[in-house]
Design an enzyme around this catalytic site. Structure first.
Site, PDB file in Angstrom:
ATOM      1  CB  SER A  56      -0.954   0.012   1.201  1.00 36.87           C
ATOM      2  OG  SER A  56      -2.064  -0.815   0.959  1.00 36.87           O
ATOM      3  CE  LYS A  59      -4.070   1.532  -1.100  1.00 35.38           C
ATOM      4  NZ  LYS A  59      -4.496   0.755   0.064  1.00 35.38           N
ATOM      5  CB  SER A 116      -4.731   2.030   3.869  1.00 38.98           C
ATOM      6  OG  SER A 116      -3.820   1.428   2.956  1.00 38.98           O
TER       7      SER A 116
END
Length: 378
Positions: A56, A59, A116
């Site tokens: 993640s 991102k 997230s």
């Protein structure tokens, strides 16, 4: 070629010369990097240029693309994107959007950065590029522009893919660029501690935000092949440090290793201003000019990140062809400044004329020439 060794004050040398190599530091992370934000100096690295799954932490790039659209006026916080079935069905961490809903960019950014949310990331990607695959192409264009080593994005979330990768150094450079290019958006979103959507309250996954150590971003990541990772940034007394760790076995590992690396960077290194922008570094001799010397100045503020326990082993050398023939125009490059110290990358900086020096008239040139032959340089 004239070379002049500049002796800086002992007080300055005490905090600028290099001493301890960063290789003395160890970390349990599989990949890691520590960077000084202000100078871009890499203080420590471990497998930092090797390809790794970013999970993640991907991102951060998704946010960078959105922030750039906002800054350029191509997008506004109030614009709304429709939630697709693909976004709604995506597994992993979620903002918990509903199919067909229209959600503002501002809320989607909070869902992606604070919670997230994979779903929020896909909604943003599809809203910008029409599909997540097309958005990944945009991400790769930015990655090339930001000089991110070993990087190829296949999606906007960090969802596992054999071809989806970046490097610890790449993430550090991306984090630095995001903070530099979009400071208002960074301050607005990355230190936000919680966000509620669809009546579901979620807390920011970055554990360092709650440790009172100056951390104000950026992003955690986890997949089974990536391990636990964290890209973090902390600011103290006007200085900022960026750390990236990845490949750790537990969430506590990424938290504690990141905190330890941040404390190490602030403790062991200092930023020192050697010369201010426009400061005179040396006075160079002029041949057949209206004045005997011309100031050599820097066109940039020169700051270096160097170990705190340094000794006086740094050298600063100015090199130029002497004497410099007139006429000389202000801003004309005349010399180079070289800064050398053990365990620190050598820096070479151009020096320019601080003022214009016209050439003497015919009679003046004759007199000056004779004086030079008889008496030498002034």
């Amino acid at each position: 070629m004239r070379r002049t060794l500049i002796r800086l004050s002992l007080a300055l040398l005490a905090v600028t010369a290099a001493a301890a190599p960063s290789a003395a530091l160890e970390t349990k992370a599989r990949e890691a990097v520590v960077m000084d934000y202000n100078t871009g100096t890499v203080l420590f690295e471990k497998n930092a240029r090797e390809a790794m799954p970013p999970a993640s932490m991907t991102k951060i790039m998704t946010a960078y693309v959105i922030f750039d659209r906002l800054k350029n006026g191509d997008l506004s916080m109030d614009d709304k994107f429709v939630v697709s079935e693909k976004a709604w069905r995506k597994g992993g961490s979620k903002m918990f959007v509903e199919v067909g809903n229209e959600i503002t960019v501002e809320n989607l950014l909070q869902g992606m950065i604070v919670q997230s949310g994979n779903d929020a990331s896909i909604v943003l990607a599809e809203g910008i590029a029409g599909s997540e695959e097309a958005f990944a192409d945009i991400m790769n264009e930015y990655a090339e522009r930001l000089n991110m080593p070993a990087t190829n994005f296949e999606n906007a979330t960090g969802w596992p893919d054999a071809d989806h990768r970046t490097s610890a150094l790449g993430l550090a450079r991306l984090a630095r660029a995001l903070i530099t290019d979009f400071p208002n958006y960074y301050d607005r979103f990355y230190s936000q501690l919680e966000f509620t959507w669809n009546d579901i309250r979620q807390y920011n996954r970055n554990p360092l935000l709650r440790r009172n150590m100056g951390v104000d971003g950026l992003k955690t990541g986890y997949t089974s092949n990536a391990g636990y990772g964290l890209t973090a940034s902390a600011k103290r007394d006007g200085r900022r440090v960026i750390t990236v760790v990845n490949g750790l076995e537990r969430p506590s590992g990424r938290e504690n290793e990141s905190a330890r690396l941040i404390e190490w960077a602030f403790r062991e290194f200092k930023n020192v201003e050697l010369f201010a922008e426009g400061e005179t570094v040396e006075q160079a001799e002029v041949w057949l000019g209206s004045q005997p010397r011309v100031p050599l100045v820097t066109d940039q503020r020169l700051v270096m990140t160097l170990p705190s326990d340094a000794t006086d082993s740094m050298t600063v050398t100015v090199s130029y062809q002497a004497p410099i023939p007139a006429p000389i125009q202000a801003g004309q490059q005349l010399a180079t400044l070289k800064i050398e110290a053990p365990n620190v990358e050598t820096r070479t900086i151009p020096l320019t004329a601080g003022e214009t020096v016209p050439q003497l008239g015919p009679f003046g040139r004759i007199v000056s020439g004779v004086e030079y032959l008889v008496f030498g340089a002034p």
